[in-house]
Design a protein around this motif. Structure first.
Motif, short mmCIF file in Angstrom:
data_model
loop_
_atom_site.label_atom_id
_atom_site.label_comp_id
_atom_site.label_asym_id
_atom_site.label_seq_id
_atom_site.Cartn_x
_atom_site.Cartn_y
_atom_site.Cartn_z
N ALA A 100 0.83 -1.21 0.00
CA ALA A 100 0.00 0.00 0.00
C ALA A 100 0.86 1.26 0.00
N ALA A 101 2.07 1.16 0.55
CA ALA A 101 2.95 2.32 0.64
C ALA A 101 3.67 2.61 -0.69
N ARG A 102 3.64 1.64 -1.60
CA ARG A 102 4.35 1.83 -2.87
C ARG A 102 3.60 2.83 -3.74
N PRO A 103 4.32 3.63 -4.53
CA PRO A 103 3.67 4.65 -5.36
C PRO A 103 2.73 4.04 -6.39
N THR A 104 1.73 4.82 -6.74
CA THR A 104 0.80 4.43 -7.80
C THR A 104 1.55 4.34 -9.13
N ILE A 105 1.17 3.38 -9.95
CA ILE A 105 1.69 3.28 -11.32
C ILE A 105 0.70 4.02 -12.21
N ALA A 106 1.18 5.00 -12.96
CA ALA A 106 0.33 5.76 -13.87
C ALA A 106 0.58 5.29 -15.30
N ALA A 107 -0.50 4.93 -16.00
CA ALA A 107 -0.41 4.46 -17.38
C ALA A 107 -1.01 5.50 -18.31
N ALA A 108 -0.30 5.80 -19.39
CA ALA A 108 -0.76 6.77 -20.39
C ALA A 108 -1.47 6.02 -21.52
N TRP A 147 3.33 -6.58 -23.67
CA TRP A 147 2.78 -5.36 -24.26
C TRP A 147 1.87 -4.66 -23.27
N GLN A 148 2.06 -3.36 -23.12
CA GLN A 148 1.24 -2.57 -22.21
C GLN A 148 1.32 -1.10 -22.59
N PHE A 149 0.65 -0.27 -21.81
CA PHE A 149 0.70 1.18 -22.04
C PHE A 149 1.99 1.74 -21.47
N PRO A 150 2.51 2.86 -22.02
CA PRO A 150 3.62 3.55 -21.35
C PRO A 150 3.18 3.85 -19.91
N ALA A 151 4.03 3.52 -18.96
CA ALA A 151 3.62 3.66 -17.55
C ALA A 151 4.83 3.65 -16.63
N GLY A 152 4.60 4.15 -15.42
CA GLY A 152 5.64 4.12 -14.40
C GLY A 152 5.12 4.70 -13.10
N GLU A 153 5.96 4.63 -12.09
CA GLU A 153 5.57 5.10 -10.75
C GLU A 153 5.45 6.62 -10.70
N TYR A 200 -5.16 4.93 -14.73
CA TYR A 200 -5.17 4.93 -16.19
C TYR A 200 -5.58 6.31 -16.67
N VAL A 201 -4.72 6.96 -17.46
CA VAL A 201 -4.92 8.35 -17.84
C VAL A 201 -4.99 8.46 -19.36
N ALA A 202 -6.13 8.93 -19.87
CA ALA A 202 -6.25 9.19 -21.30
C ALA A 202 -5.41 10.42 -21.62
N CYS A 203 -4.60 10.31 -22.68
CA CYS A 203 -3.72 11.40 -23.08
C CYS A 203 -3.83 11.62 -24.59
N HIS A 204 -3.55 12.84 -25.02
CA HIS A 204 -3.50 13.11 -26.46
C HIS A 204 -2.11 13.67 -26.81
N VAL A 205 -1.70 13.40 -28.04
CA VAL A 205 -0.37 13.81 -28.48
C VAL A 205 -0.35 15.32 -28.73
N VAL A 206 0.63 15.99 -28.14
CA VAL A 206 0.84 17.42 -28.37
C VAL A 206 1.85 17.58 -29.51
#
Length: 135
Positions: A5-13, A35-41, A84-90
């Motif tokens: 529970a103390a470990r950081p959240t993994i955020a996926a783009a 295979w997965q989404f770009p992601a990390g802590e 899980y975060v929806a993102c758009h290309v800038v």
């Protein structure tokens, strides 16, 4: 509090562009590839959206912006909290920037997803992809 529970959240783009979604092929510790989404802590003081944007840039070189958080869960296989975060290309074009972590990347159409991720996606992500990739 448990160590998990103390470990950081993994955020996926979740990055959709031109009717395709970006997946990366990660080099996992066992030597197999996944295979997965770009992601990390998420780092200290960083929101899930900020972490997803940063990880996308660090792993693929893409500059993306957060559209919305699609959901959070404890991942059934890893036990880690995932956002899980929806993102758009800038700007930019995707390439393997972090070749220590990544082996490859692919822009996939909706009908190719099951070939790369046979177990399917977290329901809110699947619903988002069904809508975003059908247009």
């Amino acid at each position: 509090m448990t160590p998990e529970a103390a470990r950081p959240t993994i955020a996926a783009a979740i990055i959709v562009q031109d009717g395709k979604v970006l997946l990366v092929q990660r080099r996992v510790k066992e030597g197999s590839l996944s295979w997965q989404f770009p992601a990390g802590e998420a780092e200290e003081g960083e929101s899930a959206g900020q972490a997803a944007v940063r990880e996308a840039r660090e792993e693929t070189g893409l500059t993306v912006a957060e559209s919305k958080v699609l959901g959070e869960r404890v991942h059934p296989a890893t036990g880690r909290t995932m956002a899980y975060v929806a993102c758009h290309v800038v700007e930019g074009s995707a390439s393997v920037v972090d070749d220590d972590e990544l082996a490859d990347l692919a822009w996939l159409k909706h009908d190719q997803l099951a070939e790369y991720v046979p177990h399917g996606f977290y329901e809110p992500v699947q619903e988002y992809l069904d809508a975003a990739l059908s247009s």
